[in-house]
Design a protein around this motif. Sequence first.
Motif: not given
Length: 97
Positions: A46-52
């Motif tokens: 959804a947002c492209g963050s790598s904090r998953v």
Amino acid sequence: MTPQSSDSTGTPAPTRGRRRGRAAGPSIPLGSLTQREHRSEIQCQACGSSRVTRLSMNLTDGTPVEFTSCHRCEHRTWEHGGDALSVASVLDKARKN
């Protein structure tokens, strides 16, 4: 016979059952949110963050899925065989029969 431990009064301590080990399988390196060099390259859809956070699990019906949750936007996905599963599908597969 296996020796049994006891407390200070000499009463035998209860024994606990042994936990079953996990089945041997390929070792998958674990990622880390706090150590940059150990972070995986997975990004939020959804947002492209790598904090998953990404977890492999089996649903109640035995379907293996990859669950991904984003720490930035809280978007969650479930995938099976590279295909996205809807929340309704996951709930149906996780329901006890």
